[in-house]
Motif scaffolding. Structure first.
Motif, PDB file in Angstrom:
ATOM      1  N   UNK A   9       0.651  -1.283   0.120  1.00  0.00           N
ATOM      2  CA  UNK A   9       0.014   0.102  -0.110  1.00  0.00           C
ATOM      3  C   UNK A   9       0.857   1.252   0.037  1.00  0.00           C
ATOM      4  N   UNK A  10       2.170   1.219  -0.400  1.00  0.00           N
ATOM      5  CA  UNK A  10       2.794   2.251  -0.505  1.00  0.00           C
ATOM      6  C   UNK A  10       2.431   3.391  -1.505  1.00  0.00           C
ATOM      7  N   UNK A  11       2.487   4.578  -0.713  1.00  0.00           N
ATOM      8  CA  UNK A  11       1.993   5.749  -1.445  1.00  0.00           C
ATOM      9  C   UNK A  11       0.581   6.239  -1.356  1.00  0.00           C
ATOM     10  N   UNK A  12      -0.099   5.091  -0.541  1.00  0.00           N
ATOM     11  CA  UNK A  12      -1.765   5.360  -0.230  1.00  0.00           C
ATOM     12  C   UNK A  12      -1.827   6.077   1.019  1.00  0.00           C
ATOM     13  N   UNK A  13      -2.972   6.554   0.850  1.00  0.00           N
ATOM     14  CA  UNK A  13      -3.371   7.404   2.522  1.00  0.00           C
ATOM     15  C   UNK A  13      -4.797   6.662   2.618  1.00  0.00           C
ATOM     16  N   UNK A  14      -4.787   6.118   3.869  1.00  0.00           N
ATOM     17  CA  UNK A  14      -5.980   5.635   4.331  1.00  0.00           C
ATOM     18  C   UNK A  14      -6.657   6.069   5.718  1.00  0.00           C
ATOM     19  N   UNK A  15      -7.971   6.096   5.548  1.00  0.00           N
ATOM     20  CA  UNK A  15      -8.723   6.896   6.807  1.00  0.00           C
ATOM     21  C   UNK A  15      -9.508   5.718   7.364  1.00  0.00           C
ATOM     22  N   UNK A  16      -9.017   5.512   8.628  1.00  0.00           N
ATOM     23  CA  UNK A  16      -9.615   4.535   9.441  1.00  0.00           C
ATOM     24  C   UNK A  16     -10.551   5.189  10.524  1.00  0.00           C
ATOM     25  N   UNK A  17     -11.495   5.166  10.748  1.00  0.00           N
ATOM     26  CA  UNK A  17     -12.624   5.351  11.683  1.00  0.00           C
ATOM     27  C   UNK A  17     -12.695   4.500  12.801  1.00  0.00           C
ATOM     28  N   UNK A  18     -12.967   5.188  14.083  1.00  0.00           N
ATOM     29  CA  UNK A  18     -12.873   4.282  15.130  1.00  0.00           C
ATOM     30  C   UNK A  18     -11.525   3.377  15.450  1.00  0.00           C
ATOM     31  N   UNK A  29      -3.196  -0.236  12.064  1.00  0.00           N
ATOM     32  CA  UNK A  29      -1.586  -0.600  12.089  1.00  0.00           C
ATOM     33  C   UNK A  29      -1.132  -1.453  11.066  1.00  0.00           C
ATOM     34  N   UNK A  30      -2.062  -2.577  10.631  1.00  0.00           N
ATOM     35  CA  UNK A  30      -1.824  -3.343   9.670  1.00  0.00           C
ATOM     36  C   UNK A  30      -1.571  -2.803   8.096  1.00  0.00           C
ATOM     37  N   UNK A  31      -2.614  -1.519   7.909  1.00  0.00           N
ATOM     38  CA  UNK A  31      -2.300  -0.962   6.651  1.00  0.00           C
ATOM     39  C   UNK A  31      -1.118  -0.256   6.634  1.00  0.00           C
ATOM     40  N   UNK A  32      -0.610   0.427   7.730  1.00  0.00           N
ATOM     41  CA  UNK A  32       0.744   1.150   8.113  1.00  0.00           C
ATOM     42  C   UNK A  32       1.834   0.124   7.774  1.00  0.00           C
ATOM     43  N   UNK A  33       1.599  -1.086   8.345  1.00  0.00           N
ATOM     44  CA  UNK A  33       2.787  -2.236   8.086  1.00  0.00           C
ATOM     45  C   UNK A  33       2.719  -2.481   6.340  1.00  0.00           C
ATOM     46  N   UNK A  34       1.658  -2.561   5.753  1.00  0.00           N
ATOM     47  CA  UNK A  34       1.457  -2.749   4.331  1.00  0.00           C
ATOM     48  C   UNK A  34       2.219  -1.440   3.568  1.00  0.00           C
ATOM     49  N   UNK A  35       2.446  -0.369   4.183  1.00  0.00           N
ATOM     50  CA  UNK A  35       3.036   0.725   3.397  1.00  0.00           C
ATOM     51  C   UNK A  35       2.265   2.155   3.399  1.00  0.00           C
ATOM     52  N   UNK A  36       1.088   2.032   3.855  1.00  0.00           N
ATOM     53  CA  UNK A  36       0.021   3.107   3.733  1.00  0.00           C
ATOM     54  C   UNK A  36       0.241   4.316   5.068  1.00  0.00           C
ATOM     55  N   UNK A  37       0.068   5.471   4.464  1.00  0.00           N
ATOM     56  CA  UNK A  37       0.008   6.468   5.684  1.00  0.00           C
ATOM     57  C   UNK A  37      -1.652   6.299   5.888  1.00  0.00           C
ATOM     58  N   UNK A  88      -8.109  10.757   1.126  1.00  0.00           N
ATOM     59  CA  UNK A  88      -7.867   9.414   1.332  1.00  0.00           C
ATOM     60  C   UNK A  88      -8.124   8.652  -0.010  1.00  0.00           C
ATOM     61  N   UNK A  89      -6.957   7.456  -0.173  1.00  0.00           N
ATOM     62  CA  UNK A  89      -7.408   6.283  -1.334  1.00  0.00           C
ATOM     63  C   UNK A  89      -7.996   5.226  -0.868  1.00  0.00           C
ATOM     64  N   UNK A  90      -8.014   5.072   0.591  1.00  0.00           N
ATOM     65  CA  UNK A  90      -8.709   4.087   1.285  1.00  0.00           C
ATOM     66  C   UNK A  90      -9.426   4.413   2.191  1.00  0.00           C
ATOM     67  N   UNK A  91     -10.855   4.306   2.386  1.00  0.00           N
ATOM     68  CA  UNK A  91     -11.735   4.561   3.564  1.00  0.00           C
ATOM     69  C   UNK A  91     -12.247   3.145   4.526  1.00  0.00           C
ATOM     70  N   UNK A  92     -11.796   3.077   5.573  1.00  0.00           N
ATOM     71  CA  UNK A  92     -12.209   2.153   6.367  1.00  0.00           C
ATOM     72  C   UNK A  92     -13.339   2.638   7.371  1.00  0.00           C
ATOM     73  N   UNK A  93     -14.632   2.379   7.291  1.00  0.00           N
ATOM     74  CA  UNK A  93     -15.488   2.718   8.101  1.00  0.00           C
ATOM     75  C   UNK A  93     -15.839   1.531   9.031  1.00  0.00           C
ATOM     76  N   UNK A  94     -15.137   1.816  10.341  1.00  0.00           N
ATOM     77  CA  UNK A  94     -14.985   0.836  11.323  1.00  0.00           C
ATOM     78  C   UNK A  94     -15.850   1.307  12.374  1.00  0.00           C
ATOM     79  N   UNK A  95     -15.877   2.682  12.809  1.00  0.00           N
ATOM     80  CA  UNK A  95     -16.750   3.239  13.979  1.00  0.00           C
ATOM     81  C   UNK A  95     -18.062   2.735  14.109  1.00  0.00           C
ATOM     82  N   UNK A  96     -18.305   2.283  15.439  1.00  0.00           N
ATOM     83  CA  UNK A  96     -19.578   1.512  15.468  1.00  0.00           C
ATOM     84  C   UNK A  96     -20.122   1.808  17.020  1.00  0.00           C
TER      85      UNK A  96
END
Length: 254
Positions: A9-18, A29-37, A88-96
């Motif tokens: 996921x190098x060069x990607x920006x992810x937004x993770x809610x919650x 943390x996993x997305x960061x380990x794969x290379x994302x901001x 963001x290039x990646x959106x994780x809608x996790x908040x609940x």
């Protein structure tokens, strides 16, 4: 590109809610380990600890706070992330959130709050993120569904309704955006050790009943969701869309 490179996921920006704790923190943390901001959201408190872990890896990360229980919460969050880190290039809608009460006594305020956090804010964040994703013809959206996207549950009518809605929303958006190379999928976790399941895990009878039905014979740990999240966020899943991927230790198969 090798198969392992397709999970990068190098060069990607992810937004993770919650992302302050639990499943969201593990995914971030996993997305960061794969290379994302990673932009880490906390609903009522900052996700500072998660952001610090990510920065310690040498990745970019900032912590954001926005109350997704408010009708303007998604707008506030997305604007802050765009200003602070970019689109963001990646959106994780996790908040609940969840509220447990007998259906005949379930209050209108509790119903509205659960639907706002779990479904309405998810839709709005998908809308906001889609603008740039569709423009650049590249994007990944992952919504966190639930076993109660398939089952009714007990004493959680709003949660079940909202998570059923998340699964159907995922499919609806996938249908509209697939031809513009934006994949929309969901992950449906089973019974995991998180704050939302503390009451169940502390209930000796219910905890035993749950464990007896799970073929894996254990509660899931947040890290058990990491592989599914990285896969669906990466180029390795470019032909996967509209999927609700169940990660439940075999619960639904029994």
């Amino acid at each position: 590109m090798s198969i392992l490179d397709r999970f990068r996921l190098d060069g990607r920006l992810a937004l993770v809610t919650g992302a302050a704790s639990g499943l969201g923190a593990a995914i971030a943390v996993a997305l960061a380990e794969a290379g994302a901001s990673v932009a880490c959201h906390g609903n009522r408190r900052p996700a500072d600890e998660t952001s610090e872990r990510i920065r310690a890896m040498g990745r970019k990360s900032l912590s954001f706070v926005a109350d997704l229980g408010r009708t303007d919460g998604a707008n506030t969050l997305y604007a802050a992330v765009e200003t602070g880190m970019g689109k963001p290039d990646i959106l994780i809608n996790n908040a609940g959130t969840i509220h447990r009460e007998a259906a005949e006594q379930y209050g209108a305020e509790a119903w509205a709050q659960v639907l706002q956090v779990n479904l309405s804010s998810v839709f709005r964040l998908c809308q906001l993120a889609s603008i740039s994703m569709l423009e650049q013809r590249r994007g990944k959206i992952i919504n966190i569904a639930s076993l109660l996207s398939f089952q009714g549950g007990i004493r959680v009518p709003a949660y079940a309704a909202s998570k059923g809605g998340v699964a159907q929303l995922t499919k609806a958006l996938a249908n509209e955006w697939a031809d513009r190379n934006v994949q929309v999928n969901a992950i449906a976790p089973g019974y995991f050790s998180t704050d939302n399941t503390t009451a169940l895990r502390n209930d000796e009878v219910r905890s035993r009943q749950i464990l007896e039905r799970i073929p894996a014979a254990r509660w899931g740990e947040p890290e058990d969701l990491a592989g599914a999240a990285v896969f669906l966020a990466s180029p390795a899943s470019n032909y996967v869309t509209g999927e609700v991927l169940v990660v439940d230790g075999g619960w639904l198969s029994r």
